[in-house]
Design a protein around this motif. Sequence first.
Motif, PDB file in Angstrom:
ATOM      1  N   TYR A   1       0.761  -1.224   0.013  1.00  0.00           N
ATOM      2  CA  TYR A   1       0.106  -0.189   0.097  1.00  0.00           C
ATOM      3  C   TYR A   1       0.899   1.283   0.236  1.00  0.00           C
ATOM      4  O   TYR A   1       1.809   1.422   0.855  1.00  0.00           O
ATOM      5  CB  TYR A   1      -1.045  -0.007   1.227  1.00  0.00           C
ATOM      6  N   ILE A   2       0.518   2.296  -0.881  1.00  0.00           N
ATOM      7  CA  ILE A   2       1.287   3.482  -1.056  1.00  0.00           C
ATOM      8  C   ILE A   2       0.345   4.566  -0.379  1.00  0.00           C
ATOM      9  O   ILE A   2       0.876   5.277   0.399  1.00  0.00           O
ATOM     10  CB  ILE A   2       1.727   3.826  -2.288  1.00  0.00           C
ATOM     11  N   LYS A   3      -0.540   4.752  -1.091  1.00  0.00           N
ATOM     12  CA  LYS A   3      -1.742   5.942  -0.657  1.00  0.00           C
ATOM     13  C   LYS A   3      -3.001   5.814  -1.139  1.00  0.00           C
ATOM     14  O   LYS A   3      -3.254   4.872  -2.075  1.00  0.00           O
ATOM     15  CB  LYS A   3      -1.072   7.332  -1.193  1.00  0.00           C
ATOM     16  N   THR A   4      -3.817   6.457  -0.811  1.00  0.00           N
ATOM     17  CA  THR A   4      -5.443   6.510  -1.169  1.00  0.00           C
ATOM     18  C   THR A   4      -5.606   8.150  -1.765  1.00  0.00           C
ATOM     19  O   THR A   4      -5.093   9.024  -1.299  1.00  0.00           O
ATOM     20  CB  THR A   4      -6.396   6.637  -0.206  1.00  0.00           C
ATOM     21  N   ILE A   5      -5.848   7.955  -3.021  1.00  0.00           N
ATOM     22  CA  ILE A   5      -6.413   9.350  -3.790  1.00  0.00           C
ATOM     23  C   ILE A   5      -7.493   9.758  -4.051  1.00  0.00           C
ATOM     24  O   ILE A   5      -8.401   8.747  -4.500  1.00  0.00           O
ATOM     25  CB  ILE A   5      -5.426   8.890  -5.198  1.00  0.00           C
ATOM     26  N   ASN A   6      -7.850  10.731  -3.896  1.00  0.00           N
ATOM     27  CA  ASN A   6      -9.410  11.192  -3.998  1.00  0.00           C
ATOM     28  C   ASN A   6      -9.588  11.844  -5.524  1.00  0.00           C
ATOM     29  O   ASN A   6      -8.713  12.569  -5.760  1.00  0.00           O
ATOM     30  CB  ASN A   6      -9.814  12.410  -3.098  1.00  0.00           C
ATOM     31  N   THR A   7     -10.179  11.225  -6.556  1.00  0.00           N
ATOM     32  CA  THR A   7     -10.315  11.525  -7.931  1.00  0.00           C
ATOM     33  C   THR A   7     -11.619  12.562  -8.069  1.00  0.00           C
ATOM     34  O   THR A   7     -11.798  12.780  -9.263  1.00  0.00           O
ATOM     35  CB  THR A   7     -10.458  10.341  -8.859  1.00  0.00           C
ATOM     36  N   ARG A   8     -12.119  12.864  -6.859  1.00  0.00           N
ATOM     37  CA  ARG A   8     -13.316  13.966  -6.920  1.00  0.00           C
ATOM     38  C   ARG A   8     -12.759  15.153  -7.237  1.00  0.00           C
ATOM     39  O   ARG A   8     -11.875  15.811  -6.577  1.00  0.00           O
ATOM     40  CB  ARG A   8     -14.265  13.906  -5.752  1.00  0.00           C
ATOM     41  N   SER A   9     -13.413  15.988  -8.079  1.00  0.00           N
ATOM     42  CA  SER A   9     -13.286  17.297  -8.262  1.00  0.00           C
ATOM     43  C   SER A   9     -14.523  18.282  -8.603  1.00  0.00           C
ATOM     44  O   SER A   9     -15.410  17.602  -9.251  1.00  0.00           O
ATOM     45  CB  SER A   9     -12.270  17.549  -9.686  1.00  0.00           C
ATOM     46  N   SER A  10     -14.322  19.497  -8.429  1.00  0.00           N
ATOM     47  CA  SER A  10     -15.600  20.266  -8.592  1.00  0.00           C
ATOM     48  C   SER A  10     -15.977  20.391 -10.259  1.00  0.00           C
ATOM     49  O   SER A  10     -17.319  20.525 -10.388  1.00  0.00           O
ATOM     50  CB  SER A  10     -15.685  21.662  -7.906  1.00  0.00           C
ATOM     51  N   ARG A  11     -14.854  20.308 -11.078  1.00  0.00           N
ATOM     52  CA  ARG A  11     -15.257  20.301 -12.401  1.00  0.00           C
ATOM     53  C   ARG A  11     -14.430  19.184 -13.141  1.00  0.00           C
ATOM     54  O   ARG A  11     -13.370  18.780 -12.629  1.00  0.00           O
ATOM     55  CB  ARG A  11     -14.713  21.750 -13.003  1.00  0.00           C
ATOM     56  N   THR A  12     -14.830  18.997 -14.069  1.00  0.00           N
ATOM     57  CA  THR A  12     -14.144  17.730 -14.714  1.00  0.00           C
ATOM     58  C   THR A  12     -12.907  17.871 -15.332  1.00  0.00           C
ATOM     59  O   THR A  12     -12.872  19.039 -15.974  1.00  0.00           O
ATOM     60  CB  THR A  12     -15.227  17.071 -16.073  1.00  0.00           C
ATOM     61  N   ARG A  13     -11.907  17.185 -15.275  1.00  0.00           N
ATOM     62  CA  ARG A  13     -10.419  17.427 -15.526  1.00  0.00           C
ATOM     63  C   ARG A  13     -10.007  15.966 -16.314  1.00  0.00           C
ATOM     64  O   ARG A  13      -9.890  14.857 -15.446  1.00  0.00           O
ATOM     65  CB  ARG A  13      -9.579  17.768 -14.378  1.00  0.00           C
ATOM     66  N   PHE A  14      -9.893  15.845 -17.545  1.00  0.00           N
ATOM     67  CA  PHE A  14      -9.390  14.852 -18.223  1.00  0.00           C
ATOM     68  C   PHE A  14      -7.898  14.613 -18.069  1.00  0.00           C
ATOM     69  O   PHE A  14      -7.135  15.697 -17.954  1.00  0.00           O
ATOM     70  CB  PHE A  14      -9.829  14.823 -19.814  1.00  0.00           C
ATOM     71  N   ARG A  15      -7.359  13.210 -18.179  1.00  0.00           N
ATOM     72  CA  ARG A  15      -5.692  13.232 -18.371  1.00  0.00           C
ATOM     73  C   ARG A  15      -5.046  13.753 -17.162  1.00  0.00           C
ATOM     74  O   ARG A  15      -4.119  14.312 -17.321  1.00  0.00           O
ATOM     75  CB  ARG A  15      -5.209  13.665 -19.732  1.00  0.00           C
ATOM     76  N   GLN A  16      -5.493  13.450 -16.036  1.00  0.00           N
ATOM     77  CA  GLN A  16      -5.068  14.019 -14.957  1.00  0.00           C
ATOM     78  C   GLN A  16      -4.057  13.102 -14.201  1.00  0.00           C
ATOM     79  O   GLN A  16      -4.235  11.877 -14.153  1.00  0.00           O
ATOM     80  CB  GLN A  16      -5.816  14.348 -13.817  1.00  0.00           C
ATOM     81  N   VAL A  17      -2.775  13.519 -14.162  1.00  0.00           N
ATOM     82  CA  VAL A  17      -1.584  12.576 -13.274  1.00  0.00           C
ATOM     83  C   VAL A  17      -2.014  12.819 -11.996  1.00  0.00           C
ATOM     84  O   VAL A  17      -1.804  13.835 -11.412  1.00  0.00           O
ATOM     85  CB  VAL A  17      -0.239  12.935 -13.711  1.00  0.00           C
ATOM     86  N   VAL A  18      -2.484  11.725 -11.510  1.00  0.00           N
ATOM     87  CA  VAL A  18      -3.006  11.665  -9.942  1.00  0.00           C
ATOM     88  C   VAL A  18      -1.775  11.032  -8.999  1.00  0.00           C
ATOM     89  O   VAL A  18      -2.000  10.975  -7.650  1.00  0.00           O
ATOM     90  CB  VAL A  18      -4.420  10.973  -9.749  1.00  0.00           C
TER      91      VAL A  18
END
Length: 150
Positions: A100-117
């Motif tokens: 396990y490394i980490k938990t990432i939240n992919t929620r955003s108030s606006r849509t963002r494509f191709r994001q390095v998370v």
Amino acid sequence: KAGTTYYFRSRARDAAGNLGKFSRAARSIVPYDNGSLIAKRIGFGKNRRNTRSGLYKGTVRYSTRAGDALTLKFSGRRVYLIMTKAKKRSKVRIYINNRYIKTINTRSSRTRFRQVVFYKSWRVKKTRTLKIINVGNGQSADYDGLGVMK
């Protein structure tokens, strides 16, 4: 070609024809699409296609169930996880070589494509696995691609 790293430099020429110094090199990595590098998957079987969107190659692989997992096998010194961030998106847990490394939240108030998370680098090029687990919340986890620097 997926998995290729390109380096770009530029320099300016003024109206008199004088050339300036070259810029520092900028790196660009061509990512693997969401159907490549899959070693194992539980869920994440559906693709959403929208060629007018900002999705890489017009598709995204997604999961809407908690516990769905996608394991990607790659060989390199750096890895970049590319996902969509938007209003109805889930958190995802990230594992490297089953650790396990980490938990990432992919929620955003606006849509963002191709994001390095997520990004990770190592000193030595080796074969590794990156596992994505959809935490859930009844929301979608959208996997778009994986950038790998050899």
